[in-house]
Design a protein around this motif. Structure first.
Motif, PDB file in Angstrom:
ATOM      1  N   GLU A 188      30.509  36.961  57.614  1.00 32.73           N
ATOM      2  CA  GLU A 188      29.477  37.188  56.617  1.00 32.73           C
ATOM      3  C   GLU A 188      29.049  35.909  55.908  1.00 32.73           C
ATOM      4  O   GLU A 188      29.780  34.913  55.874  1.00 32.73           O
ATOM      5  N   VAL A 189      27.871  35.955  55.307  1.00 33.25           N
ATOM      6  CA  VAL A 189      27.285  34.777  54.683  1.00 33.25           C
ATOM      7  C   VAL A 189      28.206  34.190  53.620  1.00 33.25           C
ATOM      8  O   VAL A 189      28.360  32.966  53.517  1.00 33.25           O
ATOM      9  N   HIS A 190      28.842  35.042  52.820  1.00 33.84           N
ATOM     10  CA  HIS A 190      29.677  34.518  51.736  1.00 33.84           C
ATOM     11  C   HIS A 190      30.915  33.799  52.251  1.00 33.84           C
ATOM     12  O   HIS A 190      31.593  33.095  51.479  1.00 33.84           O
ATOM     13  N   GLN A 191      31.222  33.910  53.556  1.00 35.57           N
ATOM     14  CA  GLN A 191      32.424  33.307  54.111  1.00 35.57           C
ATOM     15  C   GLN A 191      32.186  31.933  54.734  1.00 35.57           C
ATOM     16  O   GLN A 191      33.141  31.310  55.198  1.00 35.57           O
ATOM     17  N   VAL A 192      30.963  31.465  54.776  1.00 39.51           N
ATOM     18  CA  VAL A 192      30.655  30.297  55.588  1.00 39.51           C
ATOM     19  C   VAL A 192      30.314  29.080  54.742  1.00 39.51           C
ATOM     20  O   VAL A 192      30.132  29.161  53.519  1.00 39.51           O
ATOM     21  N   ALA A 193      30.226  27.939  55.413  1.00 40.34           N
ATOM     22  CA  ALA A 193      29.883  26.692  54.733  1.00 40.34           C
ATOM     23  C   ALA A 193      28.490  26.789  54.117  1.00 40.34           C
ATOM     24  O   ALA A 193      27.558  27.298  54.730  1.00 40.34           O
ATOM     25  N   GLY A 194      28.366  26.317  52.891  1.00 44.23           N
ATOM     26  CA  GLY A 194      27.080  26.325  52.203  1.00 44.23           C
ATOM     27  C   GLY A 194      26.662  27.684  51.683  1.00 44.23           C
ATOM     28  O   GLY A 194      25.485  27.880  51.347  1.00 44.23           O
ATOM     29  N   ALA A 195      27.625  28.619  51.564  1.00 45.50           N
ATOM     30  CA  ALA A 195      27.284  29.985  51.148  1.00 45.50           C
ATOM     31  C   ALA A 195      26.630  30.061  49.772  1.00 45.50           C
ATOM     32  O   ALA A 195      25.610  30.751  49.622  1.00 45.50           O
ATOM     33  N   PRO A 196      27.151  29.418  48.737  1.00 45.36           N
ATOM     34  CA  PRO A 196      26.534  29.583  47.410  1.00 45.36           C
ATOM     35  C   PRO A 196      25.061  29.204  47.387  1.00 45.36           C
ATOM     36  O   PRO A 196      24.236  29.924  46.815  1.00 45.36           O
ATOM     37  N   GLU A 197      24.728  28.080  48.020  1.00 46.41           N
ATOM     38  CA  GLU A 197      23.340  27.641  48.027  1.00 46.41           C
ATOM     39  C   GLU A 197      22.463  28.593  48.842  1.00 46.41           C
ATOM     40  O   GLU A 197      21.331  28.915  48.445  1.00 46.41           O
ATOM     41  N   ALA A 198      22.982  29.035  49.982  1.00 46.69           N
ATOM     42  CA  ALA A 198      22.210  29.944  50.832  1.00 46.69           C
ATOM     43  C   ALA A 198      21.941  31.266  50.137  1.00 46.69           C
ATOM     44  O   ALA A 198      20.823  31.805  50.186  1.00 46.69           O
ATOM     45  N   ILE A 199      22.943  31.803  49.478  1.00 45.78           N
ATOM     46  CA  ILE A 199      22.794  33.090  48.791  1.00 45.78           C
ATOM     47  C   ILE A 199      21.815  32.966  47.627  1.00 45.78           C
ATOM     48  O   ILE A 199      20.958  33.825  47.421  1.00 45.78           O
ATOM     49  N   ALA A 200      21.934  31.885  46.887  1.00 48.65           N
ATOM     50  CA  ALA A 200      21.054  31.700  45.726  1.00 48.65           C
ATOM     51  C   ALA A 200      19.586  31.623  46.124  1.00 48.65           C
ATOM     52  O   ALA A 200      18.703  32.032  45.361  1.00 48.65           O
ATOM     53  N   ALA A 201      19.329  31.134  47.347  1.00 45.56           N
ATOM     54  CA  ALA A 201      17.941  30.965  47.799  1.00 45.56           C
ATOM     55  C   ALA A 201      17.505  32.039  48.784  1.00 45.56           C
ATOM     56  O   ALA A 201      16.536  31.857  49.514  1.00 45.56           O
ATOM     57  N   SER A 202      18.201  33.176  48.810  1.00 43.12           N
ATOM     58  CA  SER A 202      18.011  34.157  49.881  1.00 43.12           C
ATOM     59  C   SER A 202      16.913  35.182  49.638  1.00 43.12           C
ATOM     60  O   SER A 202      16.586  35.958  50.546  1.00 43.12           O
ATOM     61  N   LYS A 229      28.041  28.226  60.288  1.00 46.29           N
ATOM     62  CA  LYS A 229      27.239  29.256  60.949  1.00 46.29           C
ATOM     63  C   LYS A 229      25.725  29.011  60.795  1.00 46.29           C
ATOM     64  O   LYS A 229      24.942  29.545  61.574  1.00 46.29           O
ATOM     65  N   ARG A 230      25.337  28.241  59.800  1.00 46.14           N
ATOM     66  CA  ARG A 230      23.907  27.988  59.624  1.00 46.14           C
ATOM     67  C   ARG A 230      23.321  27.322  60.862  1.00 46.14           C
ATOM     68  O   ARG A 230      22.273  27.737  61.369  1.00 46.14           O
ATOM     69  N   GLU A 231      24.012  26.289  61.371  1.00 41.43           N
ATOM     70  CA  GLU A 231      23.512  25.583  62.549  1.00 41.43           C
ATOM     71  C   GLU A 231      23.472  26.484  63.778  1.00 41.43           C
ATOM     72  O   GLU A 231      22.592  26.343  64.631  1.00 41.43           O
ATOM     73  N   VAL A 232      24.434  27.418  63.861  1.00 41.63           N
ATOM     74  CA  VAL A 232      24.447  28.351  64.992  1.00 41.63           C
ATOM     75  C   VAL A 232      23.189  29.210  64.971  1.00 41.63           C
ATOM     76  O   VAL A 232      22.479  29.346  65.977  1.00 41.63           O
TER      77      VAL A 232
END
Length: 491
Positions: free
Chosen positions: A142-156, A363-366
């Protein structure tokens, strides 16, 4: 007071005079009659669309679109959406209509279903592209488990990106329906959604400018055979019966079959870790699964985009020396599938692994590499989407010259001299080799192998290799030989 009760109580004096009942007994008798009469009346009709048509859904553009559900009435059902109105007569409690193809639209619309005096509405629907996100735990991650999660979630927050998660469960028989509801992407809904799927959808939606819907259907630790029907497995002689140890094909029946009437643009797939011990079999299994999904959806060879396994030690220490590897053989099966089937892409992620974590956090790059493949292969954008892919070899004395497809802007060695290559002679013994780029080829040799016949690159659980193209994409591990695979006899 309900009118029926009021009228019935008006009969109390009659009951008292005719039957000699006391006031309390007359009232009791009257209410019993009212209740019995109410129970004897037929229940009101209840019309229910499939949960795939919940509020916030994305419907697939440019295809004929079935809409279906259930009812306990035989009255005509009418479906209205985007200026279309189609009616049908239910049969055996089920109904289905078909809408003509719709163009992509970012303007929310309401789906209205009526039957008699009933009206059901599903609001805030969009028309765009729908993708199924399948596989095992690296797709489930899940998104909250991956690198860069806080920034990704905040901008989702994105009204044009919609999410649907299929409940993770199996069933002994194919299921007609599926639970779940669509939601709009945002900080409250994104954290527990598939990270690979989310980043794929986010990138694709931004690039195309059309709504994107993601159906999250995956379970950690699952083998590929659990995601297709027993009939599809048994139709392939080399796969016949392999579903028996797993049981009932818990997941095709409950998590894929209920989706197949809902049109999709394509699927992304991240799975294989649980099949690595039977990698040779995966050469047949993965193409069979892709064909089974395509046959079930009946929309031709829809795009199917595969994530190649990430590097992971898996009990095999990182080394530059030649080794045998079932994970390498599984990656080869994935590559062969992408090369042999139409409209199948491969995202290579040999640079995104973690030696100690089977769930690497990047996971973002994937997701972005999957989106890159979709934009080029599906939407005809003129962009590089693949790293170098081995094409053929030629032997030049004591050297082997390797030729590649998808060279793009040119070959390059990242961070120093080329590494990751091994070479063998007719004795099939591999030795670490030196390699250098010459134009669009790589020349490989070793003093220990004067008469070479084969080369391998990145052939290990955790590949060590640095051949890329100048467009920023890595080379998929490969071998030029057809020596017996270590997993060939494992079924």
């Amino acid at each position: 007071m309900p009118q029926c009760v009021s009228l019935a109580l008006g009969t109390v004096p009659i009951l008292r005079s005719k039957m000699g009942l006391s006031p309390s007994r007359a009232i009791a008798w009257t209410l019993l009659v009212v209740v019995a009469a109410a129970q004897a009346r037929p229940a009101s009709a209840e019309i229910t669309p499939s949960n795939l048509f919940s509020d916030n859904a994305v419907l697939q553009r440019d295809v004929r679109l079935p809409v279906w559900g259930t009812t306990n009435s035989g009255d005509q059902v009418t479906v209205s959406f985007a200026g279309q109105e189609v009616s049908t007569t239910p049969a055996d409690g089920k109904w289905q209509v078909e809408l003509s193809p719709l163009k992509a639209s970012g303007d929310p619309a309401t789906l209205t279903i009526t039957q008699g005096d009933q009206k059901v509405e599903r609001k805030n629907l969009l028309v765009g592209d729908v993708w199924v996100c399948g596989g095992q735990s690296n797709m489930q991650w899940e998104v909250h488990q991956v690198a860069g999660a806080p920034e990704a979630i905040a901008a989702s927050a994105n009204d044009k990106l919609r999410l649907y998660t299929v409940p993770r469960k199996g069933a002994p028989e194919p299921q007609a329906g599926v639970d779940g509801n669509w939601s709009v992407a945002g900080p409250e809904t994104v954290p527990h959604f598939t990270a690979v799927g989310y980043f794929f959808g986010r990138d694709l939606q931004a690039s195309l400018g059309v709504p994107v819907g993601l159906i999250n259907s995956n379970i950690g630790g699952t083998t590929a055979e659990r995601w297709l029907s027993k009939e599809a497995l048994d139709a392939n002689e080399s796969l016949k019966g392999i579903s028996a140890p797993q049981g009932r094909n818990d997941l095709w029946n409950a998590m894929i079959f209920p989706l197949i009437k809902f049109p999709i643009k394509g699927a992304i797939w991240y799975q294989g870790e649980s099949n690595a011990g039977r990698a040779w079999q995966y050469r047949a299994l993965l193409p069979t699964m892709i064909k089974a999904w395509r046959d079930a959806w009946k929309v031709g060879d829809f795009p199917f985009l595969i994530v190649q396994l990430a590097p992971f030690e898996g009990g095999q220490p990182i080394t530059k020396e030649p080794v045998e590897s079932d994970w390498a053989e599984l990656r080869e099966a994935q590559s062969l599938t992408a090369q042999s089937l139409p409209n199948v892409g491969l995202a290579v992620i040999t640079d995104l692994g973690d030696p100690k974590d089977i769930h690497p956090p990047r996971k973002r790059e994937v997701g972005e590499r999957l989106a890159l493949a979709a934009k080029a292969m599906v939407f005809a954008q003129n962009i590089p989407y693949s790293g170098p892919v081995y094409d053929k070899q030629s032997i030049d004395g004591d050297k082997i010259v390797l030729h590649f497809k998808h060279v793009g802007s040119g070959l390059e060695a990242r961070d120093g001299d080329l590494q990751g290559f091994t070479i063998a002679g007719e004795d099939k013994k591999f030795f670490t080799a030196s390699a250098k780029i010459e134009g669009e080829t790589v020349v490989v040799s070793s003093d220990k192998v004067p008469h070479p016949v084969a080369v391998r690159y990145g052939w290990a659980n955790y590949p060590v290799g640095n051949l890329w193209n100048k467009d920023g994409l890595p080379t998929s591990p490969f071998r030029t030989d057809d020596f017996p695979a270590i997993t060939k006899d494992k079924q």
